[in-house]
Design a protein around this motif. Structure first.
Motif, mmCIF file in Angstrom:
data_model
loop_
_atom_site.group_PDB
_atom_site.id
_atom_site.type_symbol
_atom_site.label_atom_id
_atom_site.label_comp_id
_atom_site.label_asym_id
_atom_site.label_seq_id
_atom_site.Cartn_x
_atom_site.Cartn_y
_atom_site.Cartn_z
ATOM 1 N N THR A 26 0.832 -1.204 0.000
ATOM 2 C CA THR A 26 0.000 0.000 0.000
ATOM 3 C C THR A 26 0.866 1.253 0.000
ATOM 4 N N ALA A 63 2.234 1.690 -3.489
ATOM 5 C CA ALA A 63 1.230 2.254 -4.397
ATOM 6 C C ALA A 63 0.956 3.719 -4.070
ATOM 7 N N LEU A 64 0.928 4.051 -2.786
ATOM 8 C CA LEU A 64 0.686 5.438 -2.387
ATOM 9 C C LEU A 64 1.843 6.337 -2.817
ATOM 10 N N GLU A 65 3.069 5.826 -2.643
ATOM 11 C CA GLU A 65 4.231 6.609 -3.066
ATOM 12 C C GLU A 65 4.201 6.853 -4.570
ATOM 13 N N ALA A 66 3.873 5.785 -5.334
ATOM 14 C CA ALA A 66 3.800 5.950 -6.786
ATOM 15 C C ALA A 66 2.691 6.923 -7.172
ATOM 16 N N SER A 67 1.560 6.851 -6.469
ATOM 17 C CA SER A 67 0.458 7.766 -6.776
ATOM 18 C C SER A 67 0.838 9.206 -6.472
ATOM 19 N N VAL A 68 1.483 9.410 -5.328
ATOM 20 C CA VAL A 68 1.895 10.773 -4.973
ATOM 21 C C VAL A 68 2.937 11.294 -5.950
ATOM 22 N N ARG A 122 3.314 10.335 -9.020
ATOM 23 C CA ARG A 122 2.636 10.602 -10.287
ATOM 24 C C ARG A 122 1.862 11.906 -10.218
ATOM 25 N N GLN A 123 1.249 12.168 -9.089
ATOM 26 C CA GLN A 123 0.506 13.417 -8.935
ATOM 27 C C GLN A 123 1.448 14.621 -8.959
ATOM 28 N N ASP A 157 -9.253 10.273 -12.987
ATOM 29 C CA ASP A 157 -8.553 9.890 -11.753
ATOM 30 C C ASP A 157 -9.501 9.837 -10.566
ATOM 31 N N GLU A 181 2.206 7.211 -21.091
ATOM 32 C CA GLU A 181 2.314 7.964 -19.853
ATOM 33 C C GLU A 181 2.004 9.433 -20.116
ATOM 34 N N ASP A 205 -6.619 5.623 -20.721
ATOM 35 C CA ASP A 205 -7.437 5.660 -19.506
ATOM 36 C C ASP A 205 -8.914 5.457 -19.841
#
Length: 483
Positions: free
Chosen positions: A260, A263-268, A270-271, A329, A429, A454
């Motif tokens: 988790t 995934a959170l690190e990748a999401s942040v 990416r954001q 998103d 991407e 997407d």
């Protein structure tokens, strides 16, 4: 109690206490029942011995009642009167009568009464009674009861057995014989005392062991909690919680927590990249538009109105792309309108006026290619694919529609330089543009293909790229057929 360890220890202790108390009561009841049955069997043996003597017409004063073995005996007749008792019996209860003094009279049922003469009334030559007859002893189960008896000044509890005997004269007598319950009481008392002493000690041991085991089991959880608290305080999503080497639920919890966090690190990340790239892409048209307006304000004759309009259109398109990505998103669900993908392709191509290269359309006239989804979003996907092909094609752009494996495929092909195999996933991407696209780009921000994939995924489909026979790129959009 807020501590899981304390609750677990208390729960385990309560469960063990209930189990031990239940087992202890069962043991005491079984032990008491067995010892009581043994005492009853002993009393039955004594009662049958005395009843056998009565059946043989042994006189009451000559009965052998095993008084030396502490077995009180009381014999009663049909009227409940006492006709014989064991030696030193001073008091008795639990036999139906508490009398301990025999009634000595023929009417009391002495088996030898009226048996001492011949028919003519003369005595035997030797002066003894005639040969006694033989009665019978009741062979059925005796009656049992508990009571007390005082023998030679000592009062104790007894288990009494009652056996009936009939003399040869037809007199029915009841023998009440007792067996002491002292052994039963002593054994039950000893076991009860041992349980009362051992139960608290055992419960303390159970509580201590449960607390220790729970503490050791929850130690990794506390480590996970501390690390999560540190991550929350530091906002460093690159840190991970410790994973124990075991394969239990806590280890799986730690691995899931780390997944988790990943995934959170990748999401942040990416954001953050999205915000940075969006800021960079917005900065260029805004700066260009501002420059043109400032120059036009100072020198109206130098105002580049077409350039300002182009920058405004580019800015508007970029804002629309960013808004659509934000909605995607946020998990916006596409509509479920049924539409013909072949007709949608014809409609999109017909609205493209002024393309650098004409688009060739290949849609079978006899086919019906219905899919379910958002008409606006799917039109945006087809438009983005055509825009991408127009930017990279040399002489030809082709779009075709066909049915395939329970779905509908839209293929957009160009004869440009194509996409290198190692870059075929990277181009989807956000804000990614290949080097040759940067030199030839006419306003694209690198969002068209990301939006297209997407939208395809959220419609239950997929979007992929491969090499075309003409040497360029071939993009294929697969969507599940309606129904």
């Amino acid at each position: 109690m807020r501590s899981v360890r304390a609750r677990a220890a208390l729960g385990a202790t309560v469960v063990v206490a209930v189990a031990l108390i239940g087992a202890g009561l069962a043991v005491l009841l079984v032990l008491r029942a067995n010892l009581t049955d043994q005492a009853g069997l002993q009393a039955e043996v004594v009662a049958r011995e005395v009843a056998g003597q009565l059946a043989l017409d042994v006189p009451y004063d000559r009965l052998e009642m095993r008084a030396e073995e502490d077995n009180p005996v009381q014999v009663t007749d049909e009227d409940g009167r006492v006709v014989a008792v064991s030696k030193d019996l001073e008091a008795i209860s639990g036999t139906g009568t508490d009398q301990v003094t025999p009634a000595r009279s023929p009417a009391a049922g002495d088996p030898t009464a009226g048996k001492g003469s011949d028919d003519d009334g003369s005595d035997d030559d030797d002066g003894r009674h005639s040969t006694p007859g033989r009665g019978e002893v009741d062979s059925g189960d005796p009656d049992f009861d508990n009571g007390t008896a005082t023998v030679d000044g000592d009062t104790a509890d007894y288990r009494f057995a009652s056996v009936r005997a009939t003399t040869s004269a037809g007199v029915t007598l009841t023998v009440h014989a007792g067996a002491p319950l002292a052994a039963e009481q002593e054994a039950v008392g000893s076991v009860r005392d041992a349980m009362l002493i051992g139960l608290p000690v055992l419960l303390l041991v159970v509580a201590a062991v449960t607390g220790l085991v729970t503490r050791r089991a929850l130690r990794p959880v506390e480590g996970i909690r501390r690390e999560m608290a540190a991550i929350t305080a530091s906002e460093d999503l690159s840190r991970r919680v410790p994973e124990p080497g075991s394969r239990d639920e806590i280890a799986r919890l730690a691995r899931t927590t780390n997944e988790t966090l990943t995934a959170l690190e990748a999401s942040v990340d990416r954001q953050r990249r999205f915000v940075a790239d969006a800021s960079h892409e917005l900065r260029s048209p805004i700066a260009s538009l501002r420059t043109q307006l400032e120059v036009g304000a100072a020198h109206p004759e130098l105002l580049d109105v077409p350039g300002a309009v182009a920058d405004t259109v580019r800015l508007q398109a970029l804002a629309a792309d960013l808004l659509l990505l934000a909605r995607l998103d946020a998990g916006e669900r596409p509509g479920r309108t049924t539409l013909d993908l072949g007709a949608l392709v014809h409609e999109e191509v017909s609205q493209r006026i002024g393309d650098r290269i004409p688009v060739a359309v290949s849609v079978p006239e006899s086919g019906v290619f219905e899919v379910a989804g958002s008409r606006g979003q799917l039109a945006r996907v087809i438009g983005n694919l055509l825009d991408n092909a127009e930017r990279h094609a040399e002489h030809a752009v082709t779009v075709s529609v066909r049915g395939e494996r329970g779905g509908v495929v839209v293929a957009v092909t160009d004869d440009g330089a194509g996409v290198p195999p190692e870059e075929r996933e990277r181009i989807f991407e956000r804000f990614v543009r290949l080097d040759d696209a940067r030199t030839r780009d006419e306003g694209g921000a690198g969002l068209g293909l990301a939006i297209a994939r997407d939208v395809a995924v959220r419609h239950g489909g997929r979007l992929s790229v491969d090499g075309a026979r003409e040497g360029g790129a071939r993009f294929e959009l697969w969507l599940p057929a309606a129904g």
